[in-house]
Enzyme design. Structure first.
Site, PDB file in Angstrom:
ATOM      1  CG  ASP A 153      -2.027   0.311   1.110  1.00  0.00           C
ATOM      2  OD1 ASP A 153      -1.832   2.318   0.545  1.00  0.00           O
ATOM      3  OD2 ASP A 153      -2.513   0.423   1.547  1.00  0.00           O
ATOM      4  CG  ASN A 154       0.238   4.463  -3.138  1.00  0.00           C
ATOM      5  OD1 ASN A 154      -0.485   4.982  -1.973  1.00  0.00           O
ATOM      6  ND2 ASN A 154       0.004   5.393  -3.818  1.00  0.00           N
ATOM      7  CB  SER A 167     -17.276  -0.556  -9.262  1.00  0.00           C
ATOM      8  OG  SER A 167     -18.683   0.204  -8.524  1.00  0.00           O
ATOM      9  CE1 TYR A 208     -13.341   3.694  -8.319  1.00  0.00           C
ATOM     10  CE2 TYR A 208     -15.355   4.335  -9.319  1.00  0.00           C
ATOM     11  CZ  TYR A 208     -14.893   3.402  -8.426  1.00  0.00           C
ATOM     12  OH  TYR A 208     -15.205   2.047  -7.668  1.00  0.00           O
ATOM     13  CE  LYS A 212     -12.622  -0.013  -9.487  1.00  0.00           C
ATOM     14  NZ  LYS A 212     -11.486  -0.629  -8.525  1.00  0.00           N
ATOM     15  CG  ASN A 263     -23.587   2.409  -3.198  1.00  0.00           C
ATOM     16  OD1 ASN A 263     -23.991   1.576  -3.826  1.00  0.00           O
ATOM     17  ND2 ASN A 263     -23.688   3.301  -2.799  1.00  0.00           N
TER      18      ASN A 263
HETATM   19  N1  UFG Z   1     -25.672  10.811  -1.352  1.00  0.00           N
HETATM   20  C1  UFG Z   1     -26.351  12.326  -0.781  1.00  0.00           C
HETATM   21  N2  UFG Z   1     -25.369  13.158  -0.178  1.00  0.00           N
HETATM   22  C2  UFG Z   1     -24.038  13.401  -0.265  1.00  0.00           C
HETATM   23  C3  UFG Z   1     -23.231  12.214  -1.433  1.00  0.00           C
HETATM   24  C4  UFG Z   1     -24.117  10.825  -1.400  1.00  0.00           C
HETATM   25  O1  UFG Z   1     -27.631  12.852  -0.669  1.00  0.00           O
HETATM   26  O2  UFG Z   1     -22.808  13.599  -0.009  1.00  0.00           O
HETATM   27  C5  UFG Z   1     -26.868  10.432  -2.221  1.00  0.00           C
HETATM   28  C6  UFG Z   1     -26.693   9.863  -3.789  1.00  0.00           C
HETATM   29  O3  UFG Z   1     -27.027  11.262  -4.000  1.00  0.00           O
HETATM   30  C7  UFG Z   1     -26.714   8.679  -3.807  1.00  0.00           C
HETATM   31  C8  UFG Z   1     -26.582   7.905  -2.633  1.00  0.00           C
HETATM   32  O4  UFG Z   1     -25.788   9.429  -1.370  1.00  0.00           O
HETATM   33  O5  UFG Z   1     -28.079   8.403  -3.880  1.00  0.00           O
HETATM   34  C9  UFG Z   1     -25.190   7.123  -2.445  1.00  0.00           C
HETATM   35  O6  UFG Z   1     -24.072   7.685  -2.810  1.00  0.00           O
HETATM   36  P1  UFG Z   1     -22.405   7.161  -2.347  1.00  0.00           P
HETATM   37  O7  UFG Z   1     -21.643   8.857  -3.103  1.00  0.00           O
HETATM   38  O8  UFG Z   1     -21.932   7.432  -0.866  1.00  0.00           O
HETATM   39  O9  UFG Z   1     -22.338   6.238  -3.540  1.00  0.00           O
HETATM   40  P2  UFG Z   1     -22.798   5.954  -4.912  1.00  0.00           P
HETATM   41  O10 UFG Z   1     -23.566   5.195  -5.240  1.00  0.00           O
HETATM   42  O11 UFG Z   1     -22.485   7.289  -6.001  1.00  0.00           O
HETATM   43  O12 UFG Z   1     -21.187   5.322  -5.873  1.00  0.00           O
HETATM   44  C10 UFG Z   1     -20.669   4.204  -5.037  1.00  0.00           C
HETATM   45  C11 UFG Z   1     -18.961   4.246  -5.120  1.00  0.00           C
HETATM   46  C12 UFG Z   1     -18.558   4.139  -6.397  1.00  0.00           C
HETATM   47  C13 UFG Z   1     -19.293   3.330  -7.116  1.00  0.00           C
HETATM   48  C14 UFG Z   1     -20.979   3.455  -7.020  1.00  0.00           C
HETATM   49  C15 UFG Z   1     -20.794   1.612  -7.914  1.00  0.00           C
HETATM   50  O13 UFG Z   1     -18.808   5.665  -4.498  1.00  0.00           O
HETATM   51  O14 UFG Z   1     -17.360   4.105  -6.285  1.00  0.00           O
HETATM   52  O15 UFG Z   1     -21.626   2.944  -5.595  1.00  0.00           O
HETATM   53  O16 UFG Z   1     -22.987   2.130  -7.774  1.00  0.00           O
HETATM   54  F1  UFG Z   1     -18.545   3.282  -8.338  1.00  0.00           F
END
Ligand code: UFG
Length: 319
Positions: free
Chosen positions: A31-32, A124, A148, A152, A178
């Site tokens: 791990d870096n 992912s 990103y 993947k 998630n």
């Molecule tokens: N959300 C908010 N406020 C925030 C952050 C997120 O309302 O500050 C909401 C988003 O709109 C979404 C949900 O919370 O509806 C989940 O968002 P996340 O950013 O936690 O997760 P994502 O589903 O966008 O993305 C995650 C990973 C990615 C991956 C993806 C795969 O972070 O790396 O799932 O579906 F690619």
């Protein structure tokens, strides 16, 4: 059996190291520490009372990888190392292609040289197209919509090509939904540098007072309460999925498997559960939708049950 865990000091990496050590695997970590701390590995050793051999380096460093394979008889590699912030990948795509794609190529070349052909890849749900049905199985069409996600996806294609060229490779591609939550010891968890992009670490920083208020990205989606619905999976369940992938995918092939629960929760479900379980209030305000987000996304987890004997057992309150 000795496992090399790349990115082993990170969030999912540390939880996977715990589960591997519990099953008596020997664990070597590279791990870096770009988004992790060595202290996290000390804590893994504390939880398991077992040692980890640690190398602070990047998977882009071919000679460092060769050195690790010379010093250790590695049977299998679990590959987490990589960058994962969607927004950063849009503003700096070359950084993402270099770290994630070139890093994986370098790692696979060294594995090939040392005849180590057992590989578990941290993929992912982001590799599925946004047009998919709500319950996503592994055969749905692919097509990521940011750099990103494309790293993947490209790595997945690369792994399939590698196997097509040499059928002695044994490759597991695990597509996470998630991941949230932390180890029950409280010693390890998610602690990203800077302002978090993801929901759960953001909520935690509001809970501790480091950030004033959570922005909820949209309340006008076609979902029960209007906020986005995701398949949240406890990181310990996810980590156990990796151990099972090593054990059950013992024959050569490209084994693709979702790791999710098959249950969707909205942003407000998560906020309310967090408040209830921890006895705290989370300030939030409704903001505009975040570009690139979809309304609903959750896994069809039936293949993981059939092929790995794996089901997520930890519910929303534990998460
Ligand atoms: N959300 C908010 N406020 C925030 C952050 C997120 O309302 O500050 C909401 C988003 O709109 C979404 C949900 O919370 O509806 C989940 O968002 P996340 O950013 O936690 O997760 P994502 O589903 O966008 O993305 C995650 C990973 C990615 C991956 C993806 C795969 O972070 O790396 O799932 O579906 F690619």
């Amino acid at each position: 059996m000795s496992i090399l865990v790349t990115g082993g000091a990170g969030y999912i990496g540390t939880h996977t190291c715990v589960e591997l050590l519990k099953e008596n695997y020997e664990v070597v970590v590279i791990d870096n520490l770009s988004n992790a701390k060595k202290e996290a590995l000390n804590r893994v050793e504390k939880i398991t009372k077992k040692p980890i051999k640690f190398y602070q380096d990047t998977v882009l460093n071919e000679s460092a990888l060769e050195h690790i394979f010379q010093e250790n008889r590695i049977d299998c590699v679990v590959h987490f190392a990589g960058l994962k912030a969607v927004g950063e990948s849009v503003s700096n795509p070359l950084l993402y292609y270099e770290n994630n794609v070139k890093g994986t190529i370098t790692l696979l070349k060294v594995m090939k040289k040392f005849n180590c052909k057992n590989f578990v890849f941290s993929s992912s749900a982001t590799v599925y197209t946004a047009e998919n049905p709500i319950l996503i199985n592994e055969d749905e069409p692919l097509g990521a919509n940011n750099p990103y996600g494309r790293t993947k996806l490209f790595i997945e294609y690369m792994l399939k090509d590698l196997y097509a060229s040499d059928s002695s490779w044994n490759i597991a591609i695990l597509r996470y939904f998630n991941p949230i939550g932390a180890h029950p010891s409280g010693l390890i968890g998610e602690n990203p540098n800077g302002i978090p992009n993801n929901l759960m670490p953001y909520i935690m920083k509001v809970a501790t007072g480091e950030l004033p208020c959570l922005g909820v990205f949209g309340d006008d989606y076609d979902t029960p309460d209007g906020t986005g619905v995701r398949d949240y999976i406890h990181v310990v369940d996810l980590a156990k999925g990796h151990v099972l992938a090593i054990e059950k995918y013992s024959e050569p092939g490209v084994h693709i498997c979702n790791l999710g629960t098959g249950v969707g929760y909205s942003v407000l479900d998560i906020v309310k559960a967090f408040e209830r379980v921890n006895g705290v209030k989370i300030n939030y305000e409704i903001k505009d939708r975040r570009p690139g987000d979809i309304a609903t996304c959750y896994a069809d987890p039936s293949r993981a049950k059939k092929e790995l004997g794996w089901v997520a057992t930890r519910g929303i309150d534990e998460m």
